[in-house]
Design a protein around this motif. Structure first.
Motif, short mmCIF file in Angstrom:
data_model
loop_
_atom_site.label_atom_id
_atom_site.label_comp_id
_atom_site.label_asym_id
_atom_site.label_seq_id
_atom_site.Cartn_x
_atom_site.Cartn_y
_atom_site.Cartn_z
N PHE A 1 12.18 14.81 1.47
CA PHE A 1 12.35 15.03 2.99
C PHE A 1 13.11 16.36 3.15
N VAL A 2 13.03 17.10 4.24
CA VAL A 2 13.55 18.40 4.55
C VAL A 2 14.51 18.10 5.89
N ASP A 3 15.57 18.85 5.81
CA ASP A 3 16.45 18.86 7.19
C ASP A 3 17.31 20.16 6.96
N VAL B 1 5.34 12.71 7.70
CA VAL B 1 6.02 12.23 8.98
C VAL B 1 6.79 13.59 9.48
N ASN B 2 6.14 14.02 10.80
CA ASN B 2 6.88 15.18 11.34
C ASN B 2 7.98 14.55 12.14
N ASN B 3 8.93 14.16 12.01
CA ASN B 3 10.20 13.75 12.73
C ASN B 3 11.14 14.77 13.16
N ALA B 4 11.24 15.67 12.65
CA ALA B 4 12.38 16.88 12.97
C ALA B 4 12.13 16.98 14.47
N ALA B 5 13.33 17.01 15.07
CA ALA B 5 13.53 17.46 16.58
C ALA B 5 14.92 17.43 16.90
N SER C 1 0.71 -1.24 0.06
CA SER C 1 0.00 -0.16 -0.16
C SER C 1 0.97 1.38 0.04
N LEU C 2 2.25 1.40 0.28
CA LEU C 2 3.11 2.37 0.21
C LEU C 2 3.47 2.52 -1.16
N LYS C 3 3.46 1.60 -2.07
CA LYS C 3 4.14 1.77 -3.35
C LYS C 3 3.58 2.89 -4.04
N ASN C 4 4.42 3.90 -4.65
CA ASN C 4 3.87 5.00 -5.20
C ASN C 4 3.13 6.11 -4.78
N LYS C 5 3.24 6.05 -3.39
CA LYS C 5 2.50 7.01 -2.26
C LYS C 5 3.63 8.10 -2.22
N LEU C 6 3.25 9.22 -2.10
CA LEU C 6 4.03 10.36 -1.85
C LEU C 6 3.99 10.71 -0.57
N ALA C 7 5.27 10.64 -0.16
CA ALA C 7 5.72 10.97 1.43
C ALA C 7 6.50 12.28 1.66
N PHE C 8 6.28 12.78 2.62
CA PHE C 8 7.07 13.95 3.05
C PHE C 8 7.43 13.95 4.47
N VAL C 9 8.82 14.10 4.81
CA VAL C 9 9.53 13.78 5.96
C VAL C 9 10.27 14.79 6.57
N THR C 10 10.04 15.27 7.53
CA THR C 10 10.80 16.39 8.41
C THR C 10 11.92 15.77 9.07
N ASP D 1 14.92 24.82 7.54
CA ASP D 1 14.87 24.92 8.82
C ASP D 1 13.47 24.85 9.23
N VAL D 2 13.07 23.84 9.83
CA VAL D 2 11.61 23.62 10.40
C VAL D 2 10.99 24.64 11.38
N THR D 3 12.11 25.56 11.88
CA THR D 3 11.41 26.52 12.76
C THR D 3 10.81 27.71 11.95
N LYS D 4 11.07 27.71 10.88
CA LYS D 4 10.58 28.89 10.00
C LYS D 4 9.41 28.26 9.13
N ILE D 5 8.20 28.37 9.85
CA ILE D 5 6.87 27.69 9.29
C ILE D 5 6.56 28.39 8.04
N SER D 6 6.75 29.34 7.63
CA SER D 6 6.40 29.98 6.18
C SER D 6 7.37 29.02 5.20
N GLU D 7 8.52 28.88 5.35
CA GLU D 7 9.57 28.18 4.78
C GLU D 7 9.16 26.93 4.36
N LEU D 8 8.81 26.33 5.50
CA LEU D 8 8.22 24.76 5.50
C LEU D 8 6.92 24.63 4.86
N GLN D 9 6.04 25.48 5.01
CA GLN D 9 4.84 25.71 4.13
C GLN D 9 5.02 25.78 2.75
#
Length: 138
Positions: free
Chosen positions: A45-47, A98-102, A13-22, A73-81
């Motif tokens: 993914f972003v980092d 996946v909101n993983n950044a920490a 079920s994950l095949k060809n799904k679009l994923a976004f990971v921080t 930089d995920v602390t810059k919400i407008s950049e992440l948006q």
């Protein structure tokens, strides 16, 4: 070649799904990015860690998997948006977020000052709390 083992679960079920990971450059985030790619998902993914993120992206690209790294930089919400909106515009609706950044740096409580506290909240809670602002592309 994609690393596999007999005990690795396969999730069709994950095949060809679009994923976004921080936070996909190191640690748990890097494993999440890799495992989503191994399952056939198309991952963006972003980092903030450009060096390690590039290593992850290059490794997966060499395996022929679909992955894109964007410095953020995920602390810059407008950049992440903006990055999420651009990714959705380019690739289609994002199926998996996946909101993983920490930053889980270990420390003694008596070393915490106001700047440290503010920085920790900005990384560890702000993107999750303001998730509703990011969900228009999900």
């Amino acid at each position: 070649m994609i690393p596999t083992s007999n005990d690795q679960a396969i999730y069709p079920s994950l095949k060809n799904k679009l994923a976004f990971v921080t936070g996909g450059a190191t640690g748990i985030g890097a494993v999440i990015v890799k495992q989503l790619c191994y399952q056939g998902a198309k991952v963006t993914f972003v980092d903030i860690d450009k060096v390690n993120a590039s290593k992850v992206a290059n490794h997966l690209t060499e395996l022929g998997l679909e992955v894109q790294y964007i410095e953020c930089d995920v602390t810059k919400i407008s950049e992440l948006q903006n990055i999420i909106a651009d990714s959705a515009k380019k690739h289609g609706q994002i199926d998996i977020l996946v909101n993983n950044a920490a930053n889980d740096e270990r420390h003694r409580i008596d070393t915490v000052n106001e700047d440290y506290w503010d920085h920790s909240i900005a990384i560890n809670l702000k993107p999750y709390f303001l998730r509703h602002k990011l969900s228009t592309h999900l």
